[in-house]
Design a protein around this motif. Structure first.
Motif, mmCIF file in Angstrom:
data_model
loop_
_atom_site.group_PDB
_atom_site.id
_atom_site.type_symbol
_atom_site.label_atom_id
_atom_site.label_comp_id
_atom_site.label_asym_id
_atom_site.label_seq_id
_atom_site.Cartn_x
_atom_site.Cartn_y
_atom_site.Cartn_z
ATOM 1 N N LYS A 68 53.047 28.421 9.631
ATOM 2 C CA LYS A 68 53.664 29.531 10.106
ATOM 3 C C LYS A 68 54.497 29.269 11.237
ATOM 4 O O LYS A 68 54.620 28.374 11.712
ATOM 5 N N GLU A 72 53.882 31.577 15.977
ATOM 6 C CA GLU A 72 53.218 31.845 16.381
ATOM 7 C C GLU A 72 51.482 30.718 16.292
ATOM 8 O O GLU A 72 50.460 31.138 16.240
ATOM 9 N N ARG A 74 49.590 28.258 17.839
ATOM 10 C CA ARG A 74 47.851 28.141 18.993
ATOM 11 C C ARG A 74 48.021 26.169 19.961
ATOM 12 O O ARG A 74 47.315 26.101 18.578
#
Length: 168
Positions: A68, A72, A74
């Motif tokens: 990704k 985006e 985390r």
């Protein structure tokens, strides 16, 4: 703090723990083209994850996904398990920093062994290529599965979960 590098490098650093020896024996197998584990990972459909029990509380999550965009990603960390993240094919970026530098955004413990953190700090960046692995301890917030380029690569990876209690 996190360890990373080739299997030989990481194996030398983790030589004392039977749970890590079990995990690294599996890593050796999955990195060997033609092995049963390698073939099983190649059969995982993009977007899917398969779980493989390795014994003594150690298990692996075999994954295939498109990396990704870094924006985006985390931050995450785990309390019960140590992550051994192994890139089998493709490449990705992973970021790492100490959990003490981040604020918890979501705590999914104890039901799930995952904490997510606020996105207010950039960590050190690792570029992980096929055959390389990173070991993340509970003190290591990490942001895995990030695209290393455009277009993003298909990554085949396994994450071996080693119980913290078994290495203490």
């Amino acid at each position: 703090m996190a360890l990373f590098g080739s299997l030989a490098t990481v194996r030398t650093q983790l030589a004392g723990s039977p749970s890590f020896q079990k995990a690294l024996a599996y890593v050796e197998e999955i990195l060997r083209p033609g092995s049963e584990a390698h073939q099983r990972l190649l059969a995982v459909a993009t977007g899917d994850t398969g779980r493989v029990e390795l014994g003594d509380g150690v298990f692996a999550l075999e994954q295939a996904y498109i990396a990704k965009p870094p924006a985006e990603g985390r931050w995450e960390a785990h309390r019960v398990y140590i992550d051994v993240q192994v890139i089998v094919s493709g490449d990705e970026l992973m970021e790492v920093t100490d959990v003490s530098r981040l604020a918890v955004a979501e705590d999914h413990t104890p039901a799930k062994d995952i904490l997510f953190f606020e996105q207010n700090l950039e960590g050190s960046v690792l570029r992980m290529r096929a055959g390389e692995l990173a070991v993340f301890y509970p003190v290591d917030a990490h942001k895995p599965s990030l695209a290393a380029g455009v277009p993003a690569a298909l990554v085949r990876k396994t994450v071996v979960k080693v119980p913290v209690a078994s290495v203490s």
